[in-house]
Enzyme design. Sequence first.
Site, PDB file in Angstrom:
ATOM      1  N   PHE A 204       0.833  -1.202   0.000  1.00 19.38           N
ATOM      2  CA  PHE A 204       0.000   0.000   0.000  1.00 19.38           C
ATOM      3  C   PHE A 204       0.872   1.259   0.000  1.00 19.38           C
ATOM      4  O   PHE A 204       0.693   2.167  -0.821  1.00 19.38           O
ATOM      5  CB  PHE A 204      -0.887  -0.054   1.248  1.00 19.38           C
ATOM      6  CG  PHE A 204      -1.895   1.059   1.377  1.00 19.38           C
ATOM      7  CD1 PHE A 204      -2.721   1.417   0.336  1.00 19.38           C
ATOM      8  CD2 PHE A 204      -2.043   1.707   2.594  1.00 19.38           C
ATOM      9  CE1 PHE A 204      -3.663   2.427   0.485  1.00 19.38           C
ATOM     10  CE2 PHE A 204      -2.987   2.708   2.761  1.00 19.38           C
ATOM     11  CZ  PHE A 204      -3.794   3.076   1.702  1.00 19.38           C
ATOM     12  N   GLU A 356      -7.468   2.687  14.149  1.00 16.41           N
ATOM     13  CA  GLU A 356      -7.302   1.862  12.948  1.00 16.41           C
ATOM     14  C   GLU A 356      -6.309   0.748  13.292  1.00 16.41           C
ATOM     15  O   GLU A 356      -5.198   0.674  12.762  1.00 16.41           O
ATOM     16  CB  GLU A 356      -6.813   2.696  11.762  1.00 16.41           C
ATOM     17  CG  GLU A 356      -6.911   1.952  10.439  1.00 16.41           C
ATOM     18  CD  GLU A 356      -6.344   2.740   9.260  1.00 16.41           C
ATOM     19  OE1 GLU A 356      -6.525   2.304   8.113  1.00 16.41           O
ATOM     20  OE2 GLU A 356      -5.714   3.790   9.477  1.00 16.41           O
ATOM     21  N   HIS A 381     -11.687   6.245  10.922  1.00 12.87           N
ATOM     22  CA  HIS A 381     -11.790   4.784  10.995  1.00 12.87           C
ATOM     23  C   HIS A 381     -12.450   4.306  12.293  1.00 12.87           C
ATOM     24  O   HIS A 381     -13.511   3.713  12.261  1.00 12.87           O
ATOM     25  CB  HIS A 381     -10.436   4.094  10.794  1.00 12.87           C
ATOM     26  CG  HIS A 381      -9.890   4.246   9.416  1.00 12.87           C
ATOM     27  ND1 HIS A 381     -10.456   3.606   8.325  1.00 12.87           N
ATOM     28  CD2 HIS A 381      -8.858   4.971   8.940  1.00 12.87           C
ATOM     29  CE1 HIS A 381      -9.770   3.941   7.241  1.00 12.87           C
ATOM     30  NE2 HIS A 381      -8.805   4.763   7.584  1.00 12.87           N
TER      31      HIS A 381
END
Length: 507
Positions: A204, A356, A381
């Site tokens: 990512f 998160e 989140h």
Amino acid sequence: MAPLPFLHGLQVTVLSVLLLCWAGVCGGSPDPRHRDSLIQQEASRQTGGTVLLTEAERRLSTHLHKLKRQEVEGPQFPPAMHFFKARPFIQRSPVFKLLQKMPKGAALHVHSFSLVGVDWLVKNVTYRPLCYICFTLTQSVRFVFSATQPRPLPYCSSWVLLETLRAKVDNTSDLDHSLMQNLTLFTGDPDSAYPSQDTVWDRFEESFSAASGLISHVPVFKDYFYQGLKQFYMDNVMYLELRSGVALTYELDGSTHGRAWCLKTFQDVTRMFVKDYPDFLGTRIILSVNRGLNVSEVKAVVEEAIHLQEEFPEVMAGFDLVGREDRGRPLWYFREALSLPAERGVTLPYFFHAGETDWEGRDVDENLLDALLFNTSRIGHGFALTRHPLAKELSRKRGVAVEVCPISNQVLGFVSDLRNHPAAVLLLEGQPMVISSDDPASFGAAGLSYDFYEAFVGLGGMSAHLGTLKELALNSIRYSSLSPQLKDKALALWQRKWDQFISENLQ
């Protein structure tokens, strides 16, 4: 949202009956009326549970329920599958097609470098003149636009013009496809590609590094942002709040621009877009830096953020720390930097990523409480919120909304079956909440509809209805950083779009 007066009376009645029964006063079979009352009382607590629907809305809600039941009873249930595998099934879903048409209000948790599908980056941006590429030791790529041969990078091969490279290969489509794979996590076999949370997070972060050389080039920066606004607008989103580092953009000669120039550009491009699409409300930026920095570095950015907010009040919304929480420093580590605005007697709104994580009890797991201590405006989140009853209670009382990004949480390894996402509980409890898409381009999604689908069908199950969707869309405006006057304008505009959506989709 406080219970309606008649619901409050219902609560007292039902609780009294239950207490009597538990005390042994009641005997025999429970009264069906009491059972119905309990079911109604519980339903009233969920998100959208007290939303009063018109006759037309109830009819559409009934139709949606029927479509959802067919999906639940079908051979594949997309929310139980990894999004990369579920995407083609979602795209064929009648529920998804209806949600695409729905006015969703605002997207409040989106990162600026993952707005636009990577096919646009590759097929448009990498075909522009003077675009160079090099190949890294980590089997990724880097890009740069330059009027002269770029300086070599220590971890990269020699720079080569993409135009030259394409002239040498037999199949440019294969090359383009391989470039796209470096800019997104999307793959047909996510289980093999990402066997652990560490693997997917490394990939990512690598994809952002690959894209940054393209997006940070000044002409691309402007075009990319405009194209991103258009993709969200076409998905019936009317307002965006973007997390952005807005640190440096560069020209062909290598000269750079700082955060003030970037914010001015965000403002100018937004105004241009609103002129082209008058029913789009606008964009605001949440200035963000990586939580891997040290205190003095974050303190310097907070100082700059205070000045930028004074200079760009229209576009500057506040400040956040981003990056993987489990690897970064906890919020409390930055308390000296984060206390700076209050010490100066100024207001710098915070929009902290917090919770998160799925590691209970570690330092970063206290980020939820620390975010509330620093008066965060929203919680990014909040995946761990259900494990923190006090933080959940405080956020509810203060009206601090959780920015839920279902697809992101699944792709990045926090939950596999979205029916088991902690936000499913928060939806049933009516916790302040908005739905957003985090990094849609990285996940092979677009806009907001995919995440609304996963929230409505997966998190909400069969109990979520049109009232749930309506309240979630309204929440995105209510919990935005817009001024009260602009919120009123946005709500009125959204209501017109909503009424049109209802009338055009009645069966």
